[in-house]
Design a protein around this motif. Structure first.
Motif, PDB file in Angstrom:
ATOM      1  N   SER A  99       0.787  -1.262   0.040  1.00  0.00           N
ATOM      2  CA  SER A  99       0.037  -0.017   0.004  1.00  0.00           C
ATOM      3  C   SER A  99       0.988   1.275  -0.005  1.00  0.00           C
ATOM      4  N   ARG A 100       1.945   1.256   0.624  1.00  0.00           N
ATOM      5  CA  ARG A 100       2.938   2.299   0.702  1.00  0.00           C
ATOM      6  C   ARG A 100       3.554   2.797  -0.618  1.00  0.00           C
ATOM      7  N   GLY A 101       3.675   1.613  -1.272  1.00  0.00           N
ATOM      8  CA  GLY A 101       4.166   1.445  -2.614  1.00  0.00           C
ATOM      9  C   GLY A 101       3.228   1.696  -3.713  1.00  0.00           C
ATOM     10  N   GLY A 102       2.225   1.987  -3.377  1.00  0.00           N
ATOM     11  CA  GLY A 102       1.066   2.290  -4.302  1.00  0.00           C
ATOM     12  C   GLY A 102       0.461   1.407  -4.818  1.00  0.00           C
ATOM     13  N   VAL A 103       0.168   0.267  -4.276  1.00  0.00           N
ATOM     14  CA  VAL A 103      -0.503  -0.968  -4.651  1.00  0.00           C
ATOM     15  C   VAL A 103      -1.614  -1.398  -3.692  1.00  0.00           C
ATOM     16  N   GLY A 104      -2.747  -0.817  -3.707  1.00  0.00           N
ATOM     17  CA  GLY A 104      -4.038  -0.754  -2.996  1.00  0.00           C
ATOM     18  C   GLY A 104      -4.520  -2.286  -3.085  1.00  0.00           C
ATOM     19  N   ALA A 105      -5.541  -2.154  -2.246  1.00  0.00           N
ATOM     20  CA  ALA A 105      -6.244  -3.542  -2.042  1.00  0.00           C
ATOM     21  C   ALA A 105      -6.827  -3.944  -3.362  1.00  0.00           C
ATOM     22  N   ALA A 106      -7.436  -3.156  -4.320  1.00  0.00           N
ATOM     23  CA  ALA A 106      -7.955  -3.504  -5.524  1.00  0.00           C
ATOM     24  C   ALA A 106      -6.919  -4.125  -6.460  1.00  0.00           C
ATOM     25  N   SER A 107      -5.823  -3.307  -6.601  1.00  0.00           N
ATOM     26  CA  SER A 107      -4.430  -3.509  -7.302  1.00  0.00           C
ATOM     27  C   SER A 107      -4.154  -5.001  -6.912  1.00  0.00           C
ATOM     28  N   ARG A 108      -4.054  -5.180  -5.659  1.00  0.00           N
ATOM     29  CA  ARG A 108      -3.541  -6.660  -5.175  1.00  0.00           C
ATOM     30  C   ARG A 108      -4.563  -7.603  -5.749  1.00  0.00           C
ATOM     31  N   GLY A 109      -5.842  -7.606  -5.604  1.00  0.00           N
ATOM     32  CA  GLY A 109      -6.572  -8.522  -6.009  1.00  0.00           C
ATOM     33  C   GLY A 109      -6.721  -8.541  -7.674  1.00  0.00           C
ATOM     34  N   ALA A 110      -6.621  -7.582  -8.184  1.00  0.00           N
ATOM     35  CA  ALA A 110      -6.549  -7.484  -9.702  1.00  0.00           C
ATOM     36  C   ALA A 110      -5.358  -8.368 -10.065  1.00  0.00           C
ATOM     37  N   GLY A 111      -4.290  -8.104  -9.491  1.00  0.00           N
ATOM     38  CA  GLY A 111      -3.144  -8.686  -9.848  1.00  0.00           C
ATOM     39  C   GLY A 111      -2.992 -10.283  -9.710  1.00  0.00           C
TER      40      GLY A 111
END
Length: 405
Positions: free
Chosen positions: A253-265
């Protein structure tokens, strides 16, 4: 480069390190699934429901009218396509019923034809074995249907006679005119009712009814197996699906990868593995059929279906929170909803209370999408349901990521 895109690429690379295990699992699943589909096909269509129905007929002595009546009945397609009449003595008929060579015995009383004409309706005695099989039950339905037709016909004739008698009396017609009118009415009604009865053979034409709808049994179970395989193929690569730890989530999250991005990845990673296995099956099907009905829009639908299957698996692992729990939940929930969606037995064989669930369950939607692809018949509603399913599952993954962050 955007941090989310870098993360997605890394997730896809991390997933692809497990491609070998995925291939081995796919081979095993397709071997087991092929055996299951073959046995299910044998169960559904391997044997005929019933053979020809052997019926013994005991006629009264010197009753030519009864013999002619049964000869006429036996010649009808509606009866001749199912039944074989054997004219026997009473003792022979009872012996045949006892040893199983006859499925029913009809004892015809004396003066049966005359009783039908004069309205006394002396019944025919029908004997059946105590443990009635399919053939006996079918014959019972035939005789009961015939009795209902006869009763309805006679009721119509009696009602017509009564109506003519009342009208003739009110109009002051002589008894001779009244009887002539009744005779004419009975003749016309008999012709009408006989035409209804004799045309019953159209209801007994041989026609195969498929429980799998418009597609063949092979295609139905091929699609079902493919959908179930997509779900269970996550088991060989289940270590990839372990939820992120709280510290890792904070760092991402600190690096700009939020919850939605993690799930999408994670959906892209597992979905890309699914897409490889599904594409091989899709191309193999096209090659086997000479690429007939192989639509150009099949690949986008296949991609969306792989993402939907991946989202379902990821959500189940997120809900379980552990490797063993995820595998168990995937197997129980995945196979359970696949059964309810008609994956093992077509929906028409399931209890009426659960038939409507197939339209909403993930396996039901994925199977409809697969059927649409192999048939080449576009159905926008199927694509809409698939998109909604993917979106709902993604929201569930996002919610789990937010909750555990």
């Amino acid at each position: 480069m955007n941090a989310c895109i870098v993360f997605w690429i890394l997730e896809i690379k991390r997933a692809w390190k497990r491609i070998g295990r995925l291939i081995a699992g796919a081979l095993l699943l397709f071997a087991l699934g092929g055996t299951t589909a073959f046995l299910a096909g044998k169960l559904l269509y391997g044997e005929a429901v019933s053979g020809r129905i052997q019926v013994g007929v005991v006629l009264p002595e010197k009753d030519a009218l009864a013999e002619k009546l049964f000869a006429m009945i036996a010649s009808l397609d509606s009866v001749g396509s199912l039944c074989d009449f054997q004219y026997l003595e009473r003792e022979e008929a009872l012996d045949g019923l006892a040893d199983g060579s006859l499925y029913a015995v009809m004892e015809v009383p004396e003066g049966m034809v005359q009783s039908i004409l004069d309205g006394t309706n002396t019944p025919v005695r029908v004997l059946m074995p105590k443990q009635a099989g399919t053939e006996s039950r079918i014959f019972r339905e035939l005789t009961q249907a015939g009795a209902r037709i006869l009763g309805a016909s006679q009721a119509g004739i009696y009602a017509g006679d009564e109506l003519v008698a009342q009208e003739a009396a009110e109009l002051g017609f002589s008894p001779e005119v009244r009887q002539a009118a009744i005779a004419t009415l009975e003749r016309e009604l008999n012709e009408i009712f006989l035409s209804y009865s004799l045309s019953r053979q159209v209801y007994f034409l041989s026609q195969q009814v498929s429980a799998t709808g418009e597609v063949s049994l092979f295609v139905y179970y091929g699609v079902s197996l493919s959908v179930l395989a997509l779900l269970l193929l996550a088991i060989p690569v289940s270590d990839y699906l372990l939820p992120w730890g709280a510290v890792m989530k904070r760092q991402l999250s600190r690096g700009g990868v939020g919850a939605a991005s993690r799930g999408a990845g994670r959906m892209l990673g597992l979905g890309s593995l699914y897409l490889v296995a599904a594409s091989v099956a899709w191309i193999g099907y096209g090659y086997g059929t000479g690429f007939e009905n192989w639509p150009a829009w099949g690949l986008p639908v296949l991609l969306l279906g792989c993402l939907a299957a991946a989202a379902l698996v990821i959500l189940l692992f997120e809900l379980s929170g552990s490797l063993l729990g995820g595998v168990m939940l995937l197997f129980v929930a995945g196979v359970g909803q696949h059964i309810l969606a008609g994956g093992f037995l077509p929906v028409v064989f399931l209890p009426e209370a659960v038939r409507g669930l197939a339209w909403y369950l993930p396996s039901g939607i994925l199977m409809d999408a697969g059927t649409m692809m192999v048939s080449g018949v576009w159905d926008g509603s199927v694509l809409a349901r698939l998109a909604v399913l993917t979106g709902v599952l993604f929201l569930g993954i996002w919610g789990m990521e937010v909750r555990d962050a």
